[in-house]
Write an enzyme that holds these catalytic residues in place. Sequence first.
Site, PDB file in Angstrom:
ATOM      1  N   HIS A   1      39.247  44.047  40.274  1.00 20.81           N
ATOM      2  CA  HIS A   1      39.608  42.711  40.133  1.00 20.81           C
ATOM      3  C   HIS A   1      39.351  42.242  41.774  1.00 20.81           C
ATOM      4  O   HIS A   1      38.655  41.374  42.234  1.00 20.81           O
ATOM      5  CB  HIS A   1      41.097  42.716  40.080  1.00 20.81           C
ATOM      6  N   GLU A   2      39.678  42.969  42.771  1.00 22.02           N
ATOM      7  CA  GLU A   2      39.793  42.504  44.321  1.00 22.02           C
ATOM      8  C   GLU A   2      38.414  42.833  44.800  1.00 22.02           C
ATOM      9  O   GLU A   2      38.003  41.840  45.379  1.00 22.02           O
ATOM     10  CB  GLU A   2      40.756  43.288  44.972  1.00 22.02           C
TER      11      GLU A   2
ATOM     12  N   HIS B   1      36.834  39.113  42.744  1.00 21.91           N
ATOM     13  CA  HIS B   1      36.706  38.205  43.837  1.00 21.91           C
ATOM     14  C   HIS B   1      35.271  38.223  44.880  1.00 21.91           C
ATOM     15  O   HIS B   1      34.972  37.373  45.274  1.00 21.91           O
ATOM     16  CB  HIS B   1      37.760  38.387  44.756  1.00 21.91           C
TER      17      HIS B   1
ATOM     18  N   GLU C   1      41.311  33.560  39.954  1.00 19.20           N
ATOM     19  CA  GLU C   1      42.037  34.824  39.332  1.00 19.20           C
ATOM     20  C   GLU C   1      41.665  35.276  38.014  1.00 19.20           C
ATOM     21  O   GLU C   1      41.431  36.610  37.810  1.00 19.20           O
ATOM     22  CB  GLU C   1      43.787  34.710  39.691  1.00 19.20           C
TER      23      GLU C   1
HETATM   24 ZN    ZN Z   1      42.966  37.895  42.844  1.00 20.37          ZN
END
Ligand code: ZN
Length: 607
Positions: free
Chosen positions: A351-352, A356, A410
């Site tokens: 995710h990070e 992103h 997100e």
């Molecule tokens: Zn995030």
Amino acid sequence: MDAYLNYAAQFLGNLGNYKSFGDSKFVPRLEPRQLKALATVSKETLEKYEKFKDLIYAGNDVAKLHLGYPSAGHVSTYYPASPHITKEDITGVSDFLESKKLLPENTRIRKTGDGFEVLIASASTNPSSEERDLKDSEWTLDDGKKVKLVFGDHSKEMSTIAHHISEAKKYAANKHEVDMMTEYATSFRTGSLQAFKRSQKAWVQDKGPTVESDIGFIETYRDPHGIRGEWEGFVAMVNKERTQAFSKLVETAPKYIPLLPWSHEFEKDKFLSPDFTSLEVLTFAGSGIPAGINIPNYDDIRQNFGFKNVSLGNILSAKAPNESIPFIKDSDLATYQKYRDPAFEVQVGLHELLGHGCGKLLQETSPGKFNFDNDSPPISPLTGQPIKTWYAPGQTWGSVFGPMAASYEECRAECVAMALSCEMPILELFGFEGGIHGEAGDVLYTAYLQMARAGIAALEFWDPKSRKWGQAHMQARFSILRTFLNAGVEFCQLEYTKDDLSDLTIRLEKSRILDLGRPAVDTYLQKLHIYKATADFSAAKRMYDEITDVESFYADLVRPAVLAKKMPRKVFVQGNTVEMGDGRVELREYDASNVGMVRSWVERGYV
Ligand code: ZN
């Protein structure tokens, strides 16, 4: 006794008798006479009981049940001994100090007979004008009221802190840490927030230290005016194994990003990993412990020197003993419990770093200049036609997507994690082998179950009155649960037999993740990504509003079932380090219980 210990543990966990999350008061679940009976153990405790009993119990004044502006009858320690200070007073003084360029984080305001005193946290009660951020320290406002800077607020504590920070400097690992400690000590001694800002500049330049720490008046949530800071400090350590897995992930990103459902035109030429580290907290002092931090908050430092984006691994994975896990089937429970932490770790890393980190915004960077081939624009995988929209000069992701941007992004990052966790070589980077039928498959299955479960639990953060989502990640997870369900009953279904859904569980077919689950995620992710890349806000909004709309089944049936199973917010029992006198330091840990909480504080020497 249990009620007393519950109260004591909550008090210590929130650093006071107001919740750090929500700012509302909590009171002991025992009668005043029972608390008084306990207080008879000594003369001192009995005196303390008499002194504090009215502040402990709720009383009849409902306004006092919340932190807020004193003029509204609420409680605040930022405006001491000033029950009549108005919001206008606070605004007037704050705006005046802002015009003088005095930063507010370490200040409090006291209303006096002829004006206001601005209390500044510092060891010194009288720093020289060269040491202060402002040469002047007294003014008369247009309305005749006086404003005076008064140094030495929390003088005893600030002096202890400044002393120990100077001592810590002896053990600094590099020049940035020396600079950081020097500026901290200056700031805490003199009250200079310019010195504090210099400490934070040094801090962000100290990249990836083995021991990470930050301290000061940082977040401003608890001041009703939202500008005065709350003291916090932490020490944390890098988890080396996890960091290694994360850096391997970043190294191999160019191999995996092309597996996402878009062509290279919608991707950056060169992958740039966002700043992200995962730490294990040794100690976090403050009224609550966050799951992650993204500081400093000063925009000029963020833009010119950067910031640190940190997730706190042992906070995220902390569990109460025998914590129940609603919505997971009994048959899945053993696997779920065994793999939820590693699955979450894979999920957070993807995710990070890749989530992103990936993607490109197609822009007309200045009139007539494009960061893509405008003569033959990229073909949208959604329409099979050349793209028709992009960011105009001056437009940014935030300006085009507005308030929806946070949750939408997100969601995109979560979907990237869901898609790429199906790649077995990625699971191998984290040490899970054996493919879908081995341990890797169990981690993948748990990651999908965890996301589905988060999507259900998310409903707690949806407000039925305003019909709005209060939390960006939770709204995103709800939409991903819907995506799983939309993939069909062959893949995922919510099962229940009771009318009140009290036995609600998730059925998710492990054997269909690769051929049904991932394609459903890919289809959703493709839209999320292409709409973002091409600044197509109206299509994005139409899709996201629809998929995150809480229909009556979810609002009226699932949400009450979620609330009925809601766990209380955690307080964290923290360990202590004790010097053994022979050069060794011992880490002392405590039971995850009320008694453990109290003992941890007693042995820290605070109680
Ligand atoms: Zn995030």
